[in-house]
Design a protein around this motif. Structure first.
Motif, PDB file in Angstrom:
ATOM      1  N   LEU A 146      42.701  66.070  31.566  1.00 57.01           N
ATOM      2  CA  LEU A 146      43.775  66.396  32.506  1.00 57.01           C
ATOM      3  C   LEU A 146      43.358  67.563  33.404  1.00 57.01           C
ATOM      4  O   LEU A 146      43.556  67.512  34.626  1.00 57.01           O
ATOM      5  CB  LEU A 146      45.047  66.759  31.732  1.00 57.01           C
ATOM      6  CG  LEU A 146      46.296  67.016  32.585  1.00 57.01           C
ATOM      7  CD1 LEU A 146      46.698  65.763  33.352  1.00 57.01           C
ATOM      8  CD2 LEU A 146      47.457  67.485  31.709  1.00 57.01           C
ATOM      9  N   GLU A 180      43.823  62.022  35.129  1.00 58.35           N
ATOM     10  CA  GLU A 180      45.132  61.895  34.494  1.00 58.35           C
ATOM     11  C   GLU A 180      45.248  60.599  33.703  1.00 58.35           C
ATOM     12  O   GLU A 180      45.857  60.548  32.632  1.00 58.35           O
ATOM     13  CB  GLU A 180      46.226  61.963  35.567  1.00 58.35           C
ATOM     14  CG  GLU A 180      47.641  61.940  35.009  1.00 58.35           C
ATOM     15  CD  GLU A 180      48.677  62.156  36.092  1.00 58.35           C
ATOM     16  OE1 GLU A 180      49.744  61.548  35.992  1.00 58.35           O
ATOM     17  OE2 GLU A 180      48.403  62.929  37.034  1.00 58.35           O
ATOM     18  N   SER A 225      43.537  60.893  30.429  1.00 61.60           N
ATOM     19  CA  SER A 225      44.303  61.841  29.635  1.00 61.60           C
ATOM     20  C   SER A 225      45.467  61.152  28.945  1.00 61.60           C
ATOM     21  O   SER A 225      45.743  61.378  27.765  1.00 61.60           O
ATOM     22  CB  SER A 225      44.802  62.989  30.518  1.00 61.60           C
ATOM     23  OG  SER A 225      45.655  63.846  29.789  1.00 61.60           O
ATOM     24  N   TRP A 249      53.358  67.851  30.846  1.00 62.25           N
ATOM     25  CA  TRP A 249      52.359  67.271  31.739  1.00 62.25           C
ATOM     26  C   TRP A 249      52.891  66.113  32.592  1.00 62.25           C
ATOM     27  O   TRP A 249      52.570  66.004  33.769  1.00 62.25           O
ATOM     28  CB  TRP A 249      51.155  66.753  30.937  1.00 62.25           C
ATOM     29  CG  TRP A 249      50.410  67.814  30.187  1.00 62.25           C
ATOM     30  CD1 TRP A 249      50.472  69.150  30.389  1.00 62.25           C
ATOM     31  CD2 TRP A 249      49.511  67.607  29.094  1.00 62.25           C
ATOM     32  NE1 TRP A 249      49.667  69.814  29.503  1.00 62.25           N
ATOM     33  CE2 TRP A 249      49.044  68.895  28.684  1.00 62.25           C
ATOM     34  CE3 TRP A 249      49.029  66.487  28.404  1.00 62.25           C
ATOM     35  CZ2 TRP A 249      48.152  69.057  27.638  1.00 62.25           C
ATOM     36  CZ3 TRP A 249      48.136  66.654  27.381  1.00 62.25           C
ATOM     37  CH2 TRP A 249      47.702  67.937  26.982  1.00 62.25           C
TER      38      TRP A 249
END
Length: 1591
Positions: free
Chosen positions: A1494, A1499, A1502, A1532
């Motif tokens: 991340l 992303e 992740s 997140w």
């Protein structure tokens, strides 16, 4: 001619008699006179007369191997029988030989000669050489004879000490006094002069415990041999005393004796033989050695003065101007005498301004370890400003505590602050000089200390005194400053007393004027040497003038005199602060060693040597280092940072570089080259003799004791640092127990000895890097001359101390220095005899404690050696003496129930062999089942028992109770394609029935544990009688001394036996470092010349390599450990293959053997095994257990095959031994091995087989303990694999049983495991309760590793739970105090976790300056840490550190991200592969991996890893990680509003969870997690390339 000082007295005498013809023969004859000199207390006799004079003259004519006859002797000889040679210009002749005469003529001639010898034995008494030896006891005669024996020798004789014990080797100071008389002196003159000289010499040297050893006519006059430092007379300043006495004797004899012509005195210092020499019926006490000869030669070759050698000059520590170097002169029989000095004595004129501080303060070598003392000075000085009265700080400390360096630092700080500082140092002679201290202090203050003439001093004084007092009073300073001001009329009218008062008032006015402008600081080092007149002046001064004084002094209790009234008044004054200096911390000793050597690193062996021998005293450390350096035992070479070295045994404990920041900075500013120190090869620090200075200090302490106390200390020194009172009584010569206890009480009261438990307290304080006593700051409380102590209180305390000593069975020296010095005074023959007595006594106790079964630490070791161990019984005999064990009453009930309920199909109808009594004893309280050690890295690795009854170890295992979990595991865990062995096992029906469900067996096992706990209370009294484990005390007081005794006796084979036992015992106690040291000693012994004639036993050689392999394994040296284990297996006739082909065929053989063992058990086939065979089998099992664990840590593809084979061979060795506990242990280990390779069926079935097999154990003795250990092991297995509820249930039951069994060492391992299971289940209230149990347990048992785990858990609560049980400050202080502890330093997994936790804390709080050191220390441990459960926990915390560093670089140094990213991802993958042994930590690794991708901007990847982490949390029940994952996911990806970081908000002062609190008291506890922030990246160029500078 061998004149070695360590020869016995009789040997030395025989040697001298044998070679007497080769030395010199001079004969004389004639009338002589016997002269007795002395008083009613001490008397000496000598002979004088013509015959004596002639033999002295003949001595000058004699050479080696010659016989000279004096003139009178030649006249009385039968000249027809002797062939002679005339000597030119001499009446004496040289005898060549006696002419041949027949035997008849010789006998007739001989008996004719005896007619003139009235006392020659004839007739019936001719067998008695000395008829006086046959006289019956006579009190009057004895009283007369006692006057001719020195008093210190009489004391030892009166104490019934054997004469042979009176002989010692010790450093002394020799004083030879020679008196030469005028030729006109007759016999009367000689007798009177010798008597007067004797009285003066006796009176002078008696004050300083000197003794006249003998008086005789020698060479050109009468000679006195005086000795300072004989046994019982040693004093710290004996060289100074000897010189002072010699000067007084010289002056008296030169001036007062009649008919005196010349006085000559020689003084030397050094080691000599002091003891009894001569025939058994005619002997004397004397001194022999090179220093004695040198003193005699100096006396004759430097006539008419007091001469001394260089050693005496240096030891006296007197100012150099008291001496004058003499020209070199060749002296007969002396080679290289060194520099000889003329001692000038004390002169008043030389005293002015000669008292500067000898210790200079260096900018590059700052004062270490005295921060608190300097803080006291600084605080008091600030409060002193504006005061109208004086203030004093007194620093009290023994010699060598660093008082001088402390005062030099204070003087520097005072001058730096702009104050007026006058610093001086006194010596012992100054206490006898009236008003010396004040006179010198004022001379330095007035600036006249450097003036060489009176007129220069007078000129300066006139300038400085102008306006202070009237000039008419200047003459008052004439005497004290040696000036010549005119005497005024006013002063001439004063008497002496008035002049003294006016002079003192004059000095006060001078100081009064000075303090009006500046703060005046007087610094006086060695203030206990201030004379009484100066003390009186200071007492008056401090009450009238604001002077700030800093003094250092030795305790008055250690001096022969009490302080004067004025000194006591100052010390007891309310304005005086009295600070008692303590020993330096071990970490400061390390820094000082590096500082003194000018290096940034020393080896750990040297560090331990200095810490143990210096006892925290700076001077001792300096002397030890100086001795090593002068003897070329140290090597210095450049330090290359981050130098990687191959695994080597020799550097196993020397790889850590210990850098001192301040020193490093100082050196780097001067030179870029930094150096490290290593020990030269073949140098054994444990064999290094004490430096003479330290030996003298220790002997001074020894000689201050009574003869009885000296004998106890010397005999205890033979035993070692730790000793039992029973053994001490055994080797003491004809002592009663009452007398010994009384003497021991005195020695304990004097802090010479301490009980072993008290010593452990001291060691614990030292291991925590703390002084044993806190810095004592108080007002002085001393008695002055004339005051008396409370006798009644002293008597009461003595009686109380004796009672305490009677209860203490094991004692120890308070300081190793005294033990070493006392040991070295024994002669070689005496040592050997006493060592033999010790061995004969100790060998019967050379086994583990009763609690642990009383067997060998290496099972059946004694049955494998060829030698016979004295006073030992077989293990079977020992076992028979202790058959009764706890829980015997509950046994019948439980056995009947469990055998009915837990009949396994595959074992149906089988009758299991009962565990032998030997096995029961060995396992009833083995200090540690899991790590085989009391403190050793619990749960961090499997550790294998050497005990006759095998132990179960904490081994991760699978617990798959549902098909759903099984399917998920199959998709997530690695699988192996090798199925041949599995098919073979199924073919032989070696696995349990498929319909036997794991859930039912586990449930029944829990019920069985509950039944055991329920019935256990009946046998609590029997358990209590067994007491606690005493193995540590036995190792220190039995095994270690036995090895040393055997080495000293030359019994090298037996010494090797005990060295191996010591190594195994220390591994048993988790002390890898001491095991390493003992194995090194064993290796040196094997390689030594003396041992080569002995053929090493094959089993012992195998054990030697096995122990080395285990130490390497514990220290993370995997390749080296494999090498040693393979060697051991070859010697044990259990060769392990090196190739895959070998593994394949060996596996087939082992599978067949395993099947054969199973069939034998089914058909009740059993045969007894001999002890030697069992020893080999247990050792094979131990090696194979280590080997499969080593292969399990290997990342190579084929290592799994090697791993599985080793585990299978372990099973076969256990089954061949037919020991149930060994078999259960092997099944459990094989289950773990299969789990690690993905063989689900096998690992489950062998786990169940272990449980089933345990149901057939007798629930008494070893069988009961095996059951407890199995419960603990299963709890650990379930923890590793994620079955936390079952792990917790097993853990609680194991804890209950440990408490009832009084097994604290096993209990704290259980609590370690139980805490982790509760913590991962987020049962915080239970976690706190378990931590409180653990704290109480480890503190009471003083287990350093247990304490390390405790504080590691406290840090985990702070980092991941958001509350505290112990504050971060307490945790940090523990780590800082103990990180140099040798035991803790060998536990890599623990230290990795501790250092990583510290680094996380500092990184989260952005304290990057503090972050670097623990992070680097943790990084160095990665390579040496295994893949155990606690190692994986430490790995995960280290990964978090790396991830936080990566984030920091992204935010602050984007150009360095690429390298950091690569390293972080590589470490993530490496830890992920290691998690196969502890899959409970898979979620944590995937969580960190998700965060890494991340922050790197990926992303999508992740989210994939985050999802995987959630799934694994569900599989393994890691609720702690799941709660953090949920917060991370919201932070997140799913959160709408910014979240508050509750962890940072609470840090660093987290709320404390007290006992009794619940989660209701912490409403936001589950949200108090650290938020892993995501940095903002530059979309166009997130990680720019670093700029390359133009060349």
């Amino acid at each position: 001619m061998d004149t070695s000082l360590d020869r016995g007295a009789d040997q030395l005498t025989q040697t001298l008699n044998h070679y007497v013809g080769d030395i010199v023969e001079r004969l004389s004859a004639g009338h002589i006179s016997k002269v007795v000199v002395g008083d009613n207390k001490h008397q000496y006799f000598l002979v004088i007369g013509r015959a004596v004079d002639e033999v002295r003259l003949a001595q000058n004519l004699a050479k080696a191997s010659e016989v000279i006859l004096s003139p009178n002797c030649w006249e009385l000889c039968n000249r027809s029988m002797i062939e002679i040679e005339r000597i030119k210009d001499q009446r004496a002749v040289k005898a060549r030989y006696i002419k041949n005469i027949s035997e008849t003529e010789f006998d007739e001639f001989f008996w004719k000669c005896t007619e003139y010898l009235q006392n020659y034995p004839t007739g019936e008494s001719n067998s008695i050489l000395r008829e006086t030896s046959t006289l019956s006891p006579n009190d009057e005669l004895e009283k007369s004879l006692r006057k001719f024996v020195m008093r210190n020798i009489l004391k030892k004789i009166d104490d019934n000490q054997p004469l042979e014990y009176l002989s010692e080797l010790r450093p002394v100071t020799i004083v030879f006094v020679n008196l030469q008389f005028d030729e006109s002196a007759n016999t009367l003159h000689l007798c009177q002069a010798i008597q007067n000289a004797n009285m003066k010499i006796s009176d002078t040297i008696h004050v300083f415990s000197g003794k006249i050893n003998k008086v005789f006519m020698f060479d050109k006059g009468c000679t006195f041999l005086c000795v300072f430092g004989l046994p019982g007379d040693k004093q710290a300043d004996e060289s100074t005393h000897a010189l002072d006495s010699a000067f007084k004797i010289f002056n008296f004899c030169s001036e007062k004796l009649m008919k005196i012509k010349l006085v000559s005195i020689g003084v030397t210092s050094g080691p000599v033989f002091c003891g009894v020499v001569g025939h058994r019926v005619r002997h004397e006490y004397t001194v022999i050695g090179q220093k004695v000869n040198l003193a005699a030669r100096m006396m004759m070759y430097y006539p008419g003065l007091v001469s001394c050698d260089a050693v005496t000059y240096a030891n006296s520590r007197l100012p150099h101007y008291f001496f004058e170097e003499l020209p070199q002169t060749e002296m007969k029989g002396v080679v290289n005498p060194g520099v000889v000095y003329h001692y000038l004595g004390i002169s008043e004129k030389t005293m002015i301004g000669k008292a500067y501080l000898t210790k200079e303060r260096s900018e590059y070598y700052p004062l270490l370890g005295r921060e608190k003392e300097l803080e006291i000075y600084d605080t008091l000085l600030k409060g002193f400003v504006g005061s109208t009265e004086g203030r004093i700080i007194m620093y009290e400390g023994l010699m060598g505590y660093g008082k001088s360096q402390l005062l030099a630092e204070i003087a520097y700080l005072g001058q730096k602050a702009g104050h007026r500082v006058v610093a001086m140092e006194l010596t012992k002679v100054n206490v006898q000089q009236n008003f010396f201290a004040i006179r010198t202090l004022m001379a330095m203050f007035l600036g006249i200390d450097a003036c060489k003439s009176y007129d220069a001093r007078q000129h300066i004084l006139q300038g400085k005194l102008r306006g202070v007092v009237e000039q008419t009073y200047y003459c008052l300073l004439n005497n004290i400053f040696l000036v010549k001001f005119p005497t005024s009329a006013e002063v001439s009218k004063m008497d002496n007393e008035t002049r003294t008062k006016e002079m003192e008032l004059f000095l006060v006015k001078i100081l009064q004027k000075a303090v009006e402008k500046d703060i005046l600081i007087f610094v006086i080092d060695e203030a206990h040497f201030i004379d009484p007149a100066s003390w009186e002046f200071l007492d008056n001064l401090l009450s009238s003038i604001p002077v700030f004084m800093v003094m250092s002094l030795a305790p008055f209790s250690c001096q022969a005199r009490l302080p004067c009234v004025s000194a006591a008044s100052i010390i007891n004054n309310a304005k005086t602060i009295y600070v008692q200096l303590q020993e330096l911390k071990p970490s400061v000793i390390l820094q000082k060693a590096c500082q003194d050597l000018g290096v940034v690193s020393i080896p750990r062996e040297l560090e331990t040597f200095l810490i143990q021998r210096s006892h925290g005293i700076p001077f001792y450390c300096e002397e030890l280092l100086r001795n090593l350096h002068l003897n070329n035992m140290l090597i210095f070479h450049l330090w290359e940072e981050e130098e990687e070295v191959d695994d080597e045994w020799e550097i196993l404990f020397t790889n850590a570089i210990k850098v001192i920041p301040s020193k490093t900075e100082s050196l780097s500013s001067l030179d870029n080259d930094l150096y490290i120190c290593t020990i030269r090869q073949n140098v054994k620090l444990q064999n290094i003799m004490l430096p003479p200075t330290l030996k003298g200090i220790a002997l001074a302490e020894l000689d201050n004791m009574s003869p009885s106390e000296q004998m106890v200390v010397k005999c205890a020194a033979i035993i070692g640092l730790t000793f039992t009172t029973e053994l001490l009584l055994h080797i003491l010569p004809e002592w009663t127990k009452r007398k010994m206890n009384q003497t021991l009480a005195t020695l304990v009261d004097s802090h010479i000895f301490k009980c072993f438990n008290k010593r452990k307290d001291s060691q614990n304080a030292q291991s925590q890097d703390m002084p044993s006593i806190e810095l004592l700051v108080c007002r002085g409380m001393v008695r002055s001359t004339g005051q008396e102590s409370d006798i009644r209180s002293s008597v009461y305390n003595r009686i109380k101390q004796e009672q305490l000593v009677m209860q203490c069975s094991i004692m120890a020296f308070c300081t190793p220095l005294l033990q070493e010095a006392a040991y070295e005074v024994w002669l070689k023959s005496q040592k050997k005899a006493l060592h033999l007595k010790c061995v004969s006594y100790l060998e019967g106790q050379a086994h583990k404690c009763r609690r642990c079964g009383e067997g060998d630490f290496i099972s059946f070791h004694r049955h494998t050696v060829e030698m016979i161990l004295v006073n030992t019984e077989s293990q079977e005999d020992i076992s028979e003496q202790h058959k009764e064990y706890p829980f015997s009453e509950a046994a019948s009930l439980i056995i009947n129930t469990t055998l009915k309920n837990l009949q396994a199909p595959s074992f149906e109808g089988m009758e299991r062999k009962a565990v032998t009594a030997e096995a029961s004893l060995a396992t009833i309280c083995s200090p540690e089942s899991v790590q085989r050690t009391s403190e050793g890295a619990p749960l961090t690795r499997i550790s294998v028992s050497r005990q006759p009854s095998p132990e179960i170890f904490q081994i991760p295992n699978a617990d798959i109770t549902t098909s759903t979990v099984s399917k998920k595991l199959e998709s997530l865990l690695p699988q192996d394609t090798e199925k041949e062995t599995l098919k073979a096992l199924k073919k032989h029906k070696m696995l349990p029935e498929e319909n036997l469900k794991a859930e039912e067996i586990e449930k029944e096992f829990l019920e069985r544990l509950d039944e055991i706990i329920q019935h256990s209370d009946r046998d609590q009294e029997k358990i209590r009688r067994l007491g606690s484990c005493k193995c540590e005390e036995i190792v220190e007081s039995v095994f270690v001394p036995l090895a040393r005794h055997c080495m000293a006796m030359g019994e090298y084979a037996r010494a090797l036996y005990y060295l191996l036992e010591c190594a195994a015992a220390y591994l048993h106690l988790s002390n890898n470092y001491m095991a390493f040291c003992n194995l090194n000693t064993a290796e040196n012994l094997i390689k030594s010349v003396d041992f080569r004639a002995t053929v090493i036993n094959q089993f012992e050689e195998a054990t030697f390599y096995s122990l080395k392999g285990e130490v390497c394994y514990n220290m993370g040296q995997m390749n080296l450990a494999k090498k040693f284990i393979r060697k051991a297996l070859i010697l044990l006739n259990r060769r392990f293959p090196f190739t895959l082909i070998g593994v394949f065929f060996k596996t087939l053989v082992e599978v067949s053997k395993h099947a054969s063992h199973q069939k034998k058990q089914q058909f009740l086939y059993s045969r007894s095994k001999g002890e030697k065979k069992l020893a080999f089998l247990y050792q094979q099992g131990h090696c194979l257990s280590l080997l499969w664990q080593l292969f399990s840590l290997d990342t190579a593809t084929n290592s799994k095959k090697f791993c599985r084979l080793a585990a299978l061979m372990k099973v076969n060795s256990a089954e061949e031994s037919e020991d149930e506990s060994q078999i259960i242990s092997s099944y459990t280990e094989f289950s773990l091995c299969c789990q690690m390779m993905g063989y689900q069926d096998e690992w489950m079935k062998y786990e169940l087989m272990a449980i089933q097999r345990s149901s057939h154990l007798q629930v008494i003795g070893g069988g009961l303990l095996t059951t407890v250990k199995l419960a603990q092991s299963l709890a650990y297995m379930k923890l590793c694999l994620g079955n936390l509820p079952l792990s917790i249930q097993l853990g609680y039951r194991a804890h209950e049983m440990c408490v009832r069994l009084k097994k604290p060492k096993l209990d704290y391992l259980v609590l370690c495991m139980l805490f982790k299971a509760l913590f991962l289940s987020i049962r915080y209230q239970d976690c706190v309760r378990v931590l409180s149990w653990m704290e109480e347990l480890v503190v009471k048992e003083e287990r350093i590793i247990g304490m390390a785990y405790f504080f590691s858990y406290c840090l985990e609560l702070l980092l991941y739970a958001g509350f505290s049980f112990k504050s971060f400050k307490e945790c940090l202080e523990f780590i800082q105090r103990n990180e140099k502890n040798c035991i803790l330093m060998s536990q890599n997994s623990i230290m990795l976790g501790l250092y990583s936790s510290l680094a996380i804390w500092f990184a989260r709080l952005h304290q990057w300056g503090n972050f670097k050191e623990p992070f680097e220390k943790a990084r160095r441990l990665l390579r040496r840490t295994s893949a155990s459960f606690f190692a994986i926990s430490g790995f995960c915390r280290f990964l978090e550190c790396e991830v936080l560093v990566l984030r920091k670089h992204i935010e602050e140094k984007p150009e360095s991200v690429r390298d950091t990213r690569t390293k972080t991802l590589k470490d993530l993958d490496q830890v992920l592969s290691r998690c196969s042994t502890s899959p409970i930590y898979y979620p944590r690794v995937y969580h960190l991996k998700a965060y890494t991708f991340l922050v790197l901007g990926n992303e999508e990847q992740s989210q994939i890893y985050l999802s995987k982490a959630f799934k694994l949390c569900d599989i393994y029940g890691n609720l702690l990680e799941k709660s953090w994952l949920e917060i991370s996911n919201e932070w997140w990806f799913t959160g709408k509003d910014p979240m508050e970081d509750l962890w940072l908000k609470a840090a660093p002062d987290f709320p404390k969870w007290e006992i009794g609190m619940t989660e209701k008291d912490f409403p936001e506890i589950h949200k108090t997690k650290y938020l892993l922030r995501v940095p903002v990246l530059d979309i166009n160029n997130p990680f720019p390339e670093p700029e390359i500078p133009n060349v």
